[in-house]
Design a protein around this motif. Structure first.
Motif, PDB file in Angstrom:
ATOM      1  N   LEU A 451       0.697  -1.135  -0.004  1.00  0.00           N
ATOM      2  CA  LEU A 451      -0.053   0.052   0.006  1.00  0.00           C
ATOM      3  C   LEU A 451       0.632   1.171  -0.080  1.00  0.00           C
ATOM      4  O   LEU A 451       0.500   2.127  -0.626  1.00  0.00           O
ATOM      5  CB  LEU A 451      -0.781  -0.025   1.257  1.00  0.00           C
ATOM      6  CG  LEU A 451      -1.798   1.244   1.537  1.00  0.00           C
ATOM      7  CD1 LEU A 451      -2.640   1.185   0.194  1.00  0.00           C
ATOM      8  CD2 LEU A 451      -2.761   1.216   2.593  1.00  0.00           C
ATOM      9  N   LEU A 452       2.079   1.246   0.591  1.00  0.00           N
ATOM     10  CA  LEU A 452       2.727   2.271   0.863  1.00  0.00           C
ATOM     11  C   LEU A 452       3.377   2.662  -0.774  1.00  0.00           C
ATOM     12  O   LEU A 452       3.508   3.768  -1.176  1.00  0.00           O
ATOM     13  CB  LEU A 452       3.853   1.845   1.830  1.00  0.00           C
ATOM     14  CG  LEU A 452       5.069   3.312   2.273  1.00  0.00           C
ATOM     15  CD1 LEU A 452       4.151   4.477   2.506  1.00  0.00           C
ATOM     16  CD2 LEU A 452       5.952   2.783   3.049  1.00  0.00           C
ATOM     17  N   ALA A 453       3.786   1.481  -1.544  1.00  0.00           N
ATOM     18  CA  ALA A 453       4.296   1.735  -2.646  1.00  0.00           C
ATOM     19  C   ALA A 453       3.297   2.321  -3.401  1.00  0.00           C
ATOM     20  O   ALA A 453       3.723   3.123  -4.513  1.00  0.00           O
ATOM     21  CB  ALA A 453       4.663   0.290  -3.482  1.00  0.00           C
ATOM     22  N   ILE A 454       1.759   1.874  -3.535  1.00  0.00           N
ATOM     23  CA  ILE A 454       0.880   2.586  -4.122  1.00  0.00           C
ATOM     24  C   ILE A 454       0.737   3.867  -3.993  1.00  0.00           C
ATOM     25  O   ILE A 454       0.700   4.871  -4.955  1.00  0.00           O
ATOM     26  CB  ILE A 454      -0.493   1.728  -3.973  1.00  0.00           C
ATOM     27  CG1 ILE A 454      -0.202   0.225  -4.577  1.00  0.00           C
ATOM     28  CG2 ILE A 454      -1.553   2.360  -4.687  1.00  0.00           C
ATOM     29  CD1 ILE A 454      -1.591  -0.528  -4.031  1.00  0.00           C
ATOM     30  N   LEU A 455       0.686   4.190  -2.920  1.00  0.00           N
ATOM     31  CA  LEU A 455       0.406   5.769  -2.311  1.00  0.00           C
ATOM     32  C   LEU A 455       1.692   6.526  -2.833  1.00  0.00           C
ATOM     33  O   LEU A 455       1.544   7.547  -3.374  1.00  0.00           O
ATOM     34  CB  LEU A 455       0.323   5.949  -0.856  1.00  0.00           C
ATOM     35  CG  LEU A 455      -0.986   5.225  -0.130  1.00  0.00           C
ATOM     36  CD1 LEU A 455      -1.124   5.383   1.278  1.00  0.00           C
ATOM     37  CD2 LEU A 455      -2.134   5.747  -0.894  1.00  0.00           C
ATOM     38  N   SER A 501      -7.015  -2.388   8.793  1.00  0.00           N
ATOM     39  CA  SER A 501      -6.278  -3.701   8.780  1.00  0.00           C
ATOM     40  C   SER A 501      -4.767  -3.238   8.476  1.00  0.00           C
ATOM     41  O   SER A 501      -3.792  -3.732   8.883  1.00  0.00           O
ATOM     42  CB  SER A 501      -6.764  -4.554   7.693  1.00  0.00           C
ATOM     43  OG  SER A 501      -8.062  -4.860   8.291  1.00  0.00           O
ATOM     44  N   TYR A 502      -4.855  -2.221   7.526  1.00  0.00           N
ATOM     45  CA  TYR A 502      -3.362  -2.007   6.941  1.00  0.00           C
ATOM     46  C   TYR A 502      -2.642  -1.313   8.296  1.00  0.00           C
ATOM     47  O   TYR A 502      -1.372  -1.583   8.454  1.00  0.00           O
ATOM     48  CB  TYR A 502      -3.491  -1.160   5.981  1.00  0.00           C
ATOM     49  CG  TYR A 502      -3.784  -1.807   4.419  1.00  0.00           C
ATOM     50  CD1 TYR A 502      -2.421  -2.548   4.094  1.00  0.00           C
ATOM     51  CD2 TYR A 502      -4.745  -1.557   3.831  1.00  0.00           C
ATOM     52  CE1 TYR A 502      -3.012  -3.065   2.715  1.00  0.00           C
ATOM     53  CE2 TYR A 502      -4.892  -1.971   2.753  1.00  0.00           C
ATOM     54  CZ  TYR A 502      -3.935  -2.927   2.095  1.00  0.00           C
ATOM     55  OH  TYR A 502      -4.205  -3.425   0.816  1.00  0.00           O
ATOM     56  N   MET A 503      -3.314  -0.349   8.912  1.00  0.00           N
ATOM     57  CA  MET A 503      -2.820   0.258  10.104  1.00  0.00           C
ATOM     58  C   MET A 503      -2.169  -0.771  11.214  1.00  0.00           C
ATOM     59  O   MET A 503      -1.142  -0.339  11.869  1.00  0.00           O
ATOM     60  CB  MET A 503      -3.622   1.453  10.462  1.00  0.00           C
ATOM     61  CG  MET A 503      -3.854   2.487   9.601  1.00  0.00           C
ATOM     62  SD  MET A 503      -2.494   3.394   8.907  1.00  0.00           S
ATOM     63  CE  MET A 503      -2.368   4.459  10.454  1.00  0.00           C
ATOM     64  N   SER A 507       4.322  -0.838  10.694  1.00  0.00           N
ATOM     65  CA  SER A 507       4.967  -0.338  11.887  1.00  0.00           C
ATOM     66  C   SER A 507       4.616   1.201  12.127  1.00  0.00           C
ATOM     67  O   SER A 507       3.752   1.779  11.435  1.00  0.00           O
ATOM     68  CB  SER A 507       6.486  -0.519  11.480  1.00  0.00           C
ATOM     69  OG  SER A 507       6.844   0.215  10.096  1.00  0.00           O
ATOM     70  N   PRO A 508       5.133   1.681  13.282  1.00  0.00           N
ATOM     71  CA  PRO A 508       4.756   3.025  13.594  1.00  0.00           C
ATOM     72  C   PRO A 508       5.331   3.987  12.508  1.00  0.00           C
ATOM     73  O   PRO A 508       4.491   4.953  12.147  1.00  0.00           O
ATOM     74  CB  PRO A 508       5.526   3.404  15.004  1.00  0.00           C
ATOM     75  CG  PRO A 508       5.462   1.826  15.650  1.00  0.00           C
ATOM     76  CD  PRO A 508       5.766   0.885  14.465  1.00  0.00           C
ATOM     77  N   GLU A 509       6.304   3.779  11.928  1.00  0.00           N
ATOM     78  CA  GLU A 509       6.792   4.682  10.978  1.00  0.00           C
ATOM     79  C   GLU A 509       6.186   4.433   9.759  1.00  0.00           C
ATOM     80  O   GLU A 509       5.874   5.399   8.989  1.00  0.00           O
ATOM     81  CB  GLU A 509       8.330   4.119  10.682  1.00  0.00           C
ATOM     82  CG  GLU A 509       9.322   4.525  11.653  1.00  0.00           C
ATOM     83  CD  GLU A 509       9.350   3.501  12.923  1.00  0.00           C
ATOM     84  OE1 GLU A 509       8.741   2.526  12.675  1.00  0.00           O
ATOM     85  OE2 GLU A 509       9.725   3.799  13.911  1.00  0.00           O
ATOM     86  N   LYS A 512       2.715   6.413  10.140  1.00  0.00           N
ATOM     87  CA  LYS A 512       2.765   8.012   9.871  1.00  0.00           C
ATOM     88  C   LYS A 512       2.903   8.341   8.386  1.00  0.00           C
ATOM     89  O   LYS A 512       2.301   9.141   7.877  1.00  0.00           O
ATOM     90  CB  LYS A 512       3.874   8.345  10.567  1.00  0.00           C
ATOM     91  CG  LYS A 512       3.961   8.202  12.257  1.00  0.00           C
ATOM     92  CD  LYS A 512       5.081   8.886  12.957  1.00  0.00           C
ATOM     93  CE  LYS A 512       4.961   8.851  14.256  1.00  0.00           C
ATOM     94  NZ  LYS A 512       6.119   9.254  15.024  1.00  0.00           N
ATOM     95  N   GLU A 513       3.569   7.453   7.766  1.00  0.00           N
ATOM     96  CA  GLU A 513       3.752   7.718   6.241  1.00  0.00           C
ATOM     97  C   GLU A 513       2.546   7.467   5.420  1.00  0.00           C
ATOM     98  O   GLU A 513       2.224   8.305   4.759  1.00  0.00           O
ATOM     99  CB  GLU A 513       5.258   6.707   5.741  1.00  0.00           C
ATOM    100  CG  GLU A 513       5.420   7.000   4.217  1.00  0.00           C
ATOM    101  CD  GLU A 513       6.099   8.540   4.181  1.00  0.00           C
ATOM    102  OE1 GLU A 513       6.219   8.715   2.805  1.00  0.00           O
ATOM    103  OE2 GLU A 513       6.172   9.353   5.036  1.00  0.00           O
ATOM    104  N   LEU A 514       1.988   6.357   5.752  1.00  0.00           N
ATOM    105  CA  LEU A 514       0.624   6.019   4.949  1.00  0.00           C
ATOM    106  C   LEU A 514      -0.218   7.215   5.299  1.00  0.00           C
ATOM    107  O   LEU A 514      -0.751   7.510   4.343  1.00  0.00           O
ATOM    108  CB  LEU A 514       0.168   4.703   5.589  1.00  0.00           C
ATOM    109  CG  LEU A 514       0.900   3.440   5.235  1.00  0.00           C
ATOM    110  CD1 LEU A 514       0.334   2.308   5.926  1.00  0.00           C
ATOM    111  CD2 LEU A 514       0.776   3.459   3.792  1.00  0.00           C
TER     112      LEU A 514
END
Length: 737
Positions: A451-455, A501-503, A507-509, A512-514
């Motif tokens: 998901l982070l890669a998509i965003l 579910s993603y959250m 991880s905490p980092e 925050k980035e998501l």
């Protein structure tokens, strides 16, 4: 149909003019949809059903009282479809009236008991009060005769002395005179009673005899029967009051008992619900009328001064009790003014049947610049939403149908070749798997890294390109006219299912980035046709960050466990104002309150439902459209291309080797597993790479067994297995399996 969705004139959530064949016309008192209904009626008569939204109008096409401005019956009712609808309503009303009449006959207010009471009261009137006078005179006569007989018996004794005898004779004569007077009075009373009774009897019988005679003379037996019925009706009218003096009334009538909605019923229910005071009344702006499809009673009303619409909207449960129906059957909609309310009471719980089949099943292609048909309202109208510059939040408990509701904009976007899909499913399920062939990026594993890669891709690659397009044309935002000029103008659909579910897995980092990326994309992407859609079971601050949830303009609230959960989706105070998704039943699948940023109040709707087979068919059509338009997403880079991207000479050699293996098909079209070294060296030379056989042997290290000669085109040669080349790539550059 190649152009399924038309753009509405006002660009907001609307009730479309389209009607399904089983509902040929709208309700006879819906002021705001007269224009749509007239067009709908015309289309139905022609056998055409369109899905085009219609312009909402409050003031146009409304008949008004010549002495005021109260809306009465809309103009559409005078059209052929209107007369047909009114005839259907008349048949329904007649049937219900007959059923109420049958139920009434079993009570003391039935026409049979009324007629017998009328006959009895008429007989008593004819008999009159003279009977008491005659009875009194008879009693006096009997007493006088008794006194005379007693006096005569006392006088007739022979042994009584002379003076006593004379005294008793006088008493006997006096008693005789009194008896004679009583007899005269009794006969006079009898005669007077007979005369008066005869007069009253003639008064009663003369009209009956006259009516019977005239009827028989003019019409024969039917005339006599008609006269008899008239007589019985008159007697029933005389006996309409019970012995206790009560009249038949509908003051306790309830729609749930089959009674019709009346002005008195509406006022009684609103008083009992404490919406208005005991001495106040609501002003009816339209008659209490059964809708054209016979499914509900509706009325437009005006609240008394000082009573806000919110008070009425929050009393839905109390109103349902007064009408004798379930709370799901009562719907109130705020009008254009604070004191206007549209009340609708359905005869059965709405949306408990089969879900409405969506229009995308037969669509060839659609455009997201036009309104997307999302659902069907309680009246059967198509509810459409224009998605440009929109974001959305779909919420509800598991099984409420939020995924089916969210499928409507996703499937529409799939059929628009100018829309790029970026999809993520935090559940790790299979809901989004069918979209994979046409999605630019997709995660179906619930992996926060994906998901982070998509965003990041949307924020760092997609949005900058879209912003540059706007700068190139010196405009403020995307538009349909700009899309016609520049093919770079595209919609970007970012759909995230179960953000919580993603959250939870991140991880905490990463969390925050998501959150940072999603907030930035949501805030800045609206003007560039970036549509962010989030779906979750309970969109609280843990599921969707508050700062993001508050800027998601379009809301869909399916069934919720608590009013607070409903308010979390629709906004604080909505549940107390009557828009409580907790009241949605489990049997009402796909039902939810739909609210857009432009609408002041949520609308109860049932979203279109597409079966798995229909979804697959729509996505096959979408794939064909995108393939024809060259809009399919680019596949992942091949291993050879990844090696070339490294910019390393040895990596380039390995890339050529892999390409050479791919050019020689083996069994079942797969790359051949072994090639002679001479073939590989020739391919390297043709690619401009000066590589000797020894250099190739030092690069791709083989085992003794792999160095053995094999048969190639009739002779034995030394070669290289493809698997050894793949091992070399993996060991040197950590690429491949």
């Amino acid at each position: 149909m190649t152009d399924l969705i038309r753009k509405p004139t006002d660009g907001t959530l609307v009730d479309a003019a389209a009607r399904f064949p089983q509902q040929p016309a709208a309700d006879v008192y819906d002021q705001e949809q007269d224009t749509a209904v007239v067009e709908s009626a015309r289309q139905v008569l022609q056998g055409v059903v369109l899905g085009a939204p219609a312009e909402l109008s409050v003031e146009k096409n409304v008949d008004r009282d010549a002495f005021g401005d109260t809306p009465l019956i809309p103009a559409w009712t005078r059209t052929p479809a209107g007369w047909k609808a009114r005839a259907a309503v008349g048949r329904v009303n007649s049937t219900r009236t007959f059923r109420r009449w049958v139920r009434r006959q079993a009570s003391e207010h039935g026409h049979g008991p009324q007629t017998f009471r009328g006959i009895r009261r008429t007989f008593l009137w004819v008999q009159g009060t003279e009977g008491a006078q005659v009875a009194t005179a008879r009693h006096e006569l009997q007493q006088a005769q008794h006194d005379y007989k007693a006096a005569k018996w006392a006088h007739d004794r022979r042994l009584i002395p002379g003076k006593e005898k004379d005294k008793r004779r006088g008493e006997m004569e006096k008693s005789f005179a009194a008896s004679t007077s009583a007899m005269s009075k009794y006969k006079s009373a009898q005669k007077g009673a007979r005369v008066r009774r005869a007069f009253r009897g003639a008064t009663v019988l003369a009209p009956v005899a006259t009516a019977e005679g005239v009827g028989l003379h003019m019409l024969g037996a039917p005339g006599g029967l008609l006269a008899t019925c008239s007589t019985l009706a008159a007697l029933a009218l005389i006996g309409r009051r019970t012995t206790a003096g009560e009249l038949y009334t509908d003051r306790d009538a309830k729609i749930g008992d089959g009674d019709r909605m009346t002005d008195d019923m509406v006022n009684r229910v609103y008083r009992s619900a404490k919406v208005i005071g005991t001495e106040e009344v609501v002003k009816l702006l339209s008659p209490c009328t059964l809708t054209a499809d016979g499914a509900a009673w509706e009325v437009r009303l005006e609240l008394p001064d000082g009573i806000p619409a919110a008070k009425a909207l929050g009393a839905t449960a109390q109103l349902a009790n007064g009408f004798g129906v379930s709370v799901q059957q009562v719907s109130q909609t705020k009008g254009a003014r604070e004191d206007w309310i549209t009340l609708r009471v359905t005869l059965k719980v709405p949306f408990t049947g089969q879900s409405t089949k969506g229009p995308l099943v037969t669509a060839d292609k659609v455009s997201l610049w036009s309104a997307v048909p999302m659902a069907v309202s309680e009246r059967g109208d198509v509810v459409s939403v224009e998605w440009f510059e929109k974001t959305a939040l779909f919420g509800g408990e598991p099984g409420s149908g939020k995924s089916a509701a969210a499928n409507n904009p996703l499937l529409t976007a799939a059929l628009d070749v100018t829309a790029d899909l970026y999809l993520a499913d935090g559940k790790g399920g299979f809901d989004l798997s069918p979209f994979e062939p046409i999605a630019q990026m997709i995660d179906t594993d619930g992996d926060p890294e994906q998901l982070l890669a998509i965003l990041r891709h949307v924020w760092e690659v997609v949005l900058p390109e879209l912003k540059q397009t706007v700068k190139d044309h010196s405009v403020r935002k995307f538009s349909e006219s700009l899309a016609a000029k520049d093919k770079r103008v595209r919609f970007t659909i970012l759909y995230i299912d179960e953000w919580a579910s993603y959250m939870a897995a991140a991880s905490p980092e990463q969390q925050k980035e998501l959150e940072r990326l999603l907030r930035l994309i949501t805030q800045q992407g609206r003007a560039y046709a970036v549509i962010v859609i989030a779906a979750t079971q309970k969109p609280d601050s843990n599921a969707v960050p508050t700062g993001i949830r508050d800027i998601l303009s379009t809301r869909w609230a399916g069934r919720c466990m608590t009013p607070e959960a409903s308010d979390t989706i629709l906004g604080k105070g909505r549940a107390s104002a009557g828009y409580n998704a907790q009241r949605i039943l489990k049997s009402q699948r796909g039902v939810g309150y739909l609210q857009t940023g432009e609408t002041s109040e949520p609308v109860l709707t049932q979203s279109y439902f597409y079966t798995d087979e229909e979804v697959e068919a729509i996505l096959r059509q979408a794939y064909s459209l995108r393939q024809e338009a060259g809009a399919l997403p680019a596949g992942p880079a091949s291993l050879a291309d990844q090696l070339r991207d490294l910019g390393n000479e040895q990596a380039d050699i390995l890339a050529v080797l892999l390409d050479t293996f791919d050019l020689h098909p083996g069994l079942e079209g797969q790359p051949i597993e072994w090639l002679p070294g001479s073939v590989l060296v020739d391919a390297l030379t043709a690619a401009g790479l000066d590589v000797s056989a020894d250099s190739l042997g030092r690069l791709v290290v083989r085992t003794d067994e792999e160095k053995a000669k094999r048969l190639w085109q009739g002779s034995r040669a030394v070669g290289y297995p493809r698997s050894r080349v793949l091992v070399t790539v993996r060991d040197r550059y950590k690429l491949g399996a």
